[in-house]
Design an enzyme around this catalytic site. Sequence first.
Site, PDB file in Angstrom:
ATOM      1  N   ASP A   1       0.839  -1.201   0.000  1.00 19.23           N
ATOM      2  CA  ASP A   1       0.000   0.000   0.000  1.00 19.23           C
ATOM      3  C   ASP A   1       0.875   1.252   0.000  1.00 19.23           C
ATOM      4  OD1 ASP A   1      -2.151  -1.700   0.244  1.00 19.23           O
ATOM      5  OD2 ASP A   1      -2.289  -1.486   2.431  1.00 19.23           O
TER       6      ASP A   1
HETATM    7  N1  URA Z   1      -1.136  -5.964   3.939  1.00 20.16           N
HETATM    8  C1  URA Z   1      -1.659  -4.731   3.945  1.00 20.16           C
HETATM    9  O1  URA Z   1      -2.690  -4.483   4.533  1.00 20.16           O
HETATM   10  N2  URA Z   1      -1.000  -3.765   3.281  1.00 20.16           N
HETATM   11  C2  URA Z   1       0.178  -3.969   2.623  1.00 20.16           C
HETATM   12  O2  URA Z   1       0.745  -3.030   2.060  1.00 20.16           O
HETATM   13  C3  URA Z   1       0.702  -5.276   2.646  1.00 20.16           C
HETATM   14  C4  URA Z   1       0.024  -6.256   3.306  1.00 20.16           C
END
Ligand code: URA
Length: 243
Positions: free
Chosen positions: A102
């Site tokens: 993310d």
């Molecule tokens: N899980 C999440 O919620 N976000 C990420 O970036 C990676 C794994």
Amino acid sequence: MRLDKFLCDMQIGTRSQVKEAIRKSLVSVNGVPVKSPDIKIDEKKDIVTYAGEEIAYQNLYYYMLHKPAGVITATRDHHEPTVMDLLTDVCGKDLAPVGRLDKDTEGLLLITNDGELTHKLLSPRKHVAKTYYVECSGVLTAEKQRLLENGVDIGDRDLTCPASVHMISQSDHSYVMELTITEGRFHQVKRMVEAVGGSVTYLKRLSMGTLSLDDGLAKGAYRPLTAKEISDLKQSTKRASAR
Ligand code: URA
């Protein structure tokens, strides 16, 4: 192909590092030491050695990026900076991130043009382990920890696969853990923590399969994988099997 481009493409170092190596007479072509980075070689026929080791020709490239928060995991975007914008001195066509972090997540991101390895690392059947350092608000009781470990309902058809939790610290209103999961569902870690009544305040990926984030890599920095890191990753995806 220019000698310095060849050495850079073979991941001996960045353009400036390989030029320096050539100036220091560390590079020979067909047994003859060379001093000039711009001489042309036939990469399929000429024998190039670096510090006495023969450099075999290949056109697959592997980089480890310490992704900072604030950039998106995409190859290009019209509005936002992407992880690829951070790779300013790399070799290889069609490089792409393996999986997605993310925008606000930091940590290990593998970037490669090896489509076969990418496919294996992301295949749900391979159950490649990914470990995250997770800071959360809320309280993780023993019962909630067991839920995370055994499988929790995050609103998908199936419960999450078994995961492992290593608690680092805990207070009345927050906790820090290392969480290892073997799937890659959308926002999985955040949704798992939410499913047990908490919320993620900071998330960083520490490892993927056998590959661990290099402690020496600053946020936003990257480096080529070593030959051992590449072969360990490939081996591990052969071993990881369907459950
Ligand atoms: N899980 C999440 O919620 N976000 C990420 O970036 C990676 C794994």
